[in-house]
Motif scaffolding. Structure first.
Motif, PDB file in Angstrom:
ATOM      1  N   ASP A   8       0.928  -1.128   0.008  1.00 27.85           N
ATOM      2  CA  ASP A   8       0.138  -0.174   0.080  1.00 27.85           C
ATOM      3  C   ASP A   8       0.884   1.519   0.016  1.00 27.85           C
ATOM      4  OD1 ASP A   8      -2.343  -1.588   0.098  1.00 27.85           O
ATOM      5  OD2 ASP A   8      -2.628  -1.406   2.198  1.00 27.85           O
ATOM      6  N   LEU A   9       2.051   1.198   0.467  1.00 27.53           N
ATOM      7  CA  LEU A   9       3.126   2.426   0.257  1.00 27.53           C
ATOM      8  C   LEU A   9       3.220   2.705  -1.053  1.00 27.53           C
ATOM      9  CD1 LEU A   9       5.607   1.567   3.526  1.00 27.53           C
ATOM     10  CD2 LEU A   9       3.694   3.239   3.255  1.00 27.53           C
ATOM     11  N   ARG A  10       3.270   4.022  -1.294  1.00 30.34           N
ATOM     12  CA  ARG A  10       3.885   4.521  -2.614  1.00 30.34           C
ATOM     13  C   ARG A  10       4.987   5.462  -2.461  1.00 30.34           C
ATOM     14  NH1 ARG A  10       0.791   1.484  -5.636  1.00 30.34           N
ATOM     15  NH2 ARG A  10      -1.660   1.519  -5.063  1.00 30.34           N
ATOM     16  N   VAL A  11       5.404   5.586  -3.485  1.00 27.51           N
ATOM     17  CA  VAL A  11       6.687   6.432  -3.491  1.00 27.51           C
ATOM     18  C   VAL A  11       6.653   7.864  -2.881  1.00 27.51           C
ATOM     19  CG1 VAL A  11       8.474   7.802  -5.299  1.00 27.51           C
ATOM     20  CG2 VAL A  11       7.920   5.102  -5.773  1.00 27.51           C
ATOM     21  N   GLU A  12       5.363   8.256  -3.050  1.00 30.11           N
ATOM     22  CA  GLU A  12       5.168   9.706  -2.412  1.00 30.11           C
ATOM     23  C   GLU A  12       5.430   9.552  -1.066  1.00 30.11           C
ATOM     24  OE1 GLU A  12       1.104  10.335  -3.553  1.00 30.11           O
ATOM     25  OE2 GLU A  12       0.183   8.706  -2.697  1.00 30.11           O
ATOM     26  N   HIS A  13       5.076   8.330  -0.334  1.00 30.38           N
ATOM     27  CA  HIS A  13       5.352   8.286   1.000  1.00 30.38           C
ATOM     28  C   HIS A  13       6.939   8.431   1.681  1.00 30.38           C
ATOM     29  CE1 HIS A  13       1.466   6.261   0.616  1.00 30.38           C
ATOM     30  NE2 HIS A  13       0.893   7.363   1.351  1.00 30.38           N
ATOM     31  N   ALA A  14       7.887   8.371   0.592  1.00 28.05           N
ATOM     32  CA  ALA A  14       8.981   8.451   0.961  1.00 28.05           C
ATOM     33  C   ALA A  14      10.160   9.260   0.214  1.00 28.05           C
ATOM     34  CB  ALA A  14       9.560   6.918   0.803  1.00 28.05           C
ATOM     35  N   PHE A  15       9.587   9.869  -0.949  1.00 29.71           N
ATOM     36  CA  PHE A  15      10.597  10.566  -1.552  1.00 29.71           C
ATOM     37  C   PHE A  15      10.973  11.919  -0.987  1.00 29.71           C
ATOM     38  CE2 PHE A  15       6.910  12.682  -3.370  1.00 29.71           C
ATOM     39  CZ  PHE A  15       7.366  14.127  -3.945  1.00 29.71           C
ATOM     40  N   GLU A  16      11.857  12.622  -1.352  1.00 31.01           N
ATOM     41  CA  GLU A  16      12.174  14.203  -0.848  1.00 31.01           C
ATOM     42  C   GLU A  16      12.121  15.081  -2.109  1.00 31.01           C
ATOM     43  OE1 GLU A  16      16.062  16.243   0.867  1.00 31.01           O
ATOM     44  OE2 GLU A  16      15.573  14.267   1.682  1.00 31.01           O
ATOM     45  N   ALA A  17      11.508  16.004  -1.872  1.00 27.62           N
ATOM     46  CA  ALA A  17      11.242  17.171  -2.991  1.00 27.62           C
ATOM     47  C   ALA A  17      12.377  17.434  -3.631  1.00 27.62           C
ATOM     48  CB  ALA A  17      10.486  18.398  -2.481  1.00 27.62           C
ATOM     49  N   ALA A  18      12.892  17.603  -4.892  1.00 24.62           N
ATOM     50  CA  ALA A  18      14.176  18.092  -5.418  1.00 24.62           C
ATOM     51  C   ALA A  18      14.622  19.574  -4.952  1.00 24.62           C
ATOM     52  CB  ALA A  18      13.871  18.160  -6.824  1.00 24.62           C
ATOM     53  N   LYS A  19      15.662  19.258  -4.276  1.00 24.29           N
ATOM     54  CA  LYS A  19      16.343  20.522  -3.819  1.00 24.29           C
ATOM     55  C   LYS A  19      17.204  21.383  -4.781  1.00 24.29           C
ATOM     56  CE  LYS A  19      16.598  19.002   0.776  1.00 24.29           C
ATOM     57  NZ  LYS A  19      17.239  18.648   2.057  1.00 24.29           N
ATOM     58  N   TYR A  20      17.925  20.487  -5.665  1.00 26.15           N
ATOM     59  CA  TYR A  20      18.881  20.905  -6.447  1.00 26.15           C
ATOM     60  C   TYR A  20      18.482  20.168  -8.032  1.00 26.15           C
ATOM     61  CZ  TYR A  20      20.994  21.520  -1.756  1.00 26.15           C
ATOM     62  OH  TYR A  20      20.886  22.006  -0.706  1.00 26.15           O
ATOM     63  N   ARG A  21      18.870  20.835  -8.997  1.00 31.24           N
ATOM     64  CA  ARG A  21      18.977  20.313 -10.411  1.00 31.24           C
ATOM     65  C   ARG A  21      19.940  21.364 -11.020  1.00 31.24           C
ATOM     66  NH1 ARG A  21      14.206  22.936  -9.333  1.00 31.24           N
ATOM     67  NH2 ARG A  21      13.709  24.562 -10.601  1.00 31.24           N
ATOM     68  N   VAL A  22      20.410  20.851 -12.107  1.00 30.93           N
ATOM     69  CA  VAL A  22      21.294  21.703 -13.102  1.00 30.93           C
ATOM     70  C   VAL A  22      20.795  21.333 -14.689  1.00 30.93           C
ATOM     71  CG1 VAL A  22      23.084  21.564 -11.671  1.00 30.93           C
ATOM     72  CG2 VAL A  22      22.803  19.788 -13.298  1.00 30.93           C
ATOM     73  N   TYR A  23      21.221  22.112 -15.426  1.00 27.31           N
ATOM     74  CA  TYR A  23      20.965  22.278 -16.854  1.00 27.31           C
ATOM     75  C   TYR A  23      22.192  21.492 -17.489  1.00 27.31           C
ATOM     76  CZ  TYR A  23      17.022  24.879 -15.481  1.00 27.31           C
ATOM     77  OH  TYR A  23      15.916  25.246 -14.764  1.00 27.31           O
ATOM     78  N   PRO A  24      21.691  21.090 -18.743  1.00 30.51           N
ATOM     79  CA  PRO A  24      23.048  20.380 -19.596  1.00 30.51           C
ATOM     80  C   PRO A  24      24.052  21.396 -19.860  1.00 30.51           C
ATOM     81  CG  PRO A  24      20.984  19.853 -20.685  1.00 30.51           C
ATOM     82  CD  PRO A  24      20.436  21.112 -19.429  1.00 30.51           C
ATOM     83  N   GLU A  25      24.078  22.562 -19.866  1.00 28.12           N
ATOM     84  CA  GLU A  25      24.935  23.568 -20.011  1.00 28.12           C
ATOM     85  C   GLU A  25      25.792  23.891 -18.705  1.00 28.12           C
ATOM     86  OE1 GLU A  25      21.715  24.146 -21.203  1.00 28.12           O
ATOM     87  OE2 GLU A  25      22.296  23.003 -23.107  1.00 28.12           O
ATOM     88  N   THR A  26      25.345  23.705 -17.820  1.00 32.75           N
ATOM     89  CA  THR A  26      26.023  23.736 -16.317  1.00 32.75           C
ATOM     90  C   THR A  26      27.270  23.516 -16.342  1.00 32.75           C
ATOM     91  OG1 THR A  26      23.735  23.819 -15.495  1.00 32.75           O
ATOM     92  CG2 THR A  26      25.784  23.852 -13.858  1.00 32.75           C
TER      93      THR A  26
END
Length: 151
Positions: A8-26
């Motif tokens: 019954d547990l779903r990914v939504e019960h354990a994931f952490e919101a994205a804090k960081y992301r980069v773009y391909p040109e970074t």
């Protein structure tokens, strides 16, 4: 009953919101600085619509640094400055939906030997789920079941 509770547990019960992301040109130096400063073990690489294009793990970054060396290349140019996230990222990235069963995500992680997976909603990055979080959630569901059985 324990297996049913875990299912019954779903990914939504354990994931952490994205804090960081980069773009391909970074620039790679910026990515590595972010990883070191924030203690991030992986940074998703996203496109203009926040779709996952790749991921850079500490292992990916370290391999590149060891291969290229910490200093300048032969022509006096610091090669690390011109490398970008696109040059280092792992392109074949397995993603999971927030509504997927947590045990499915756990199996994917184990079968592919990955520490974390990007979580997407409508094709856009919303977070990351780690093995640690999956283990905690699944273990917690077992503890909850044990408590109910004792009552």
């Amino acid at each position: 009953m324990e297996a049913r509770q875990s299912i019954d547990l779903r990914v939504e019960h354990a994931f952490e919101a994205a804090k960081y992301r980069v773009y391909p040109e970074t620039p790679l130096t910026e990515v590595v600085d972010l990883m070191v400063r924030r203690g991030a073990r992986a940074i998703p690489v996203v496109g203009e619509q926040y779709e996952v294009l790749g991921i850079i793990t500490t292992g990916d970054a370290l391999k590149r640094v060891l291969r290229e060396g910490p200093g300048e290349d032969g022509d006096g140019r610091d090669d690390r400055e011109v490398q970008t996230a696109r040059d280092v990222m792992t392109r074949a990235v397995l993603c999971v939906s927030e509504t997927q069963p947590l045990v499915d995500a756990a199996r994917m992680m184990m079968n592919r030997d990955v520490e974390q997976l990007p979580v997407v909603r409508d094709g856009q990055l919303i977070g990351l789920i780690t093995r640690d979080a999956v283990l905690s959630a699944l273990h917690g569901s077992r503890d909850d079941q044990d408590e109910r059985e004792q009552d």
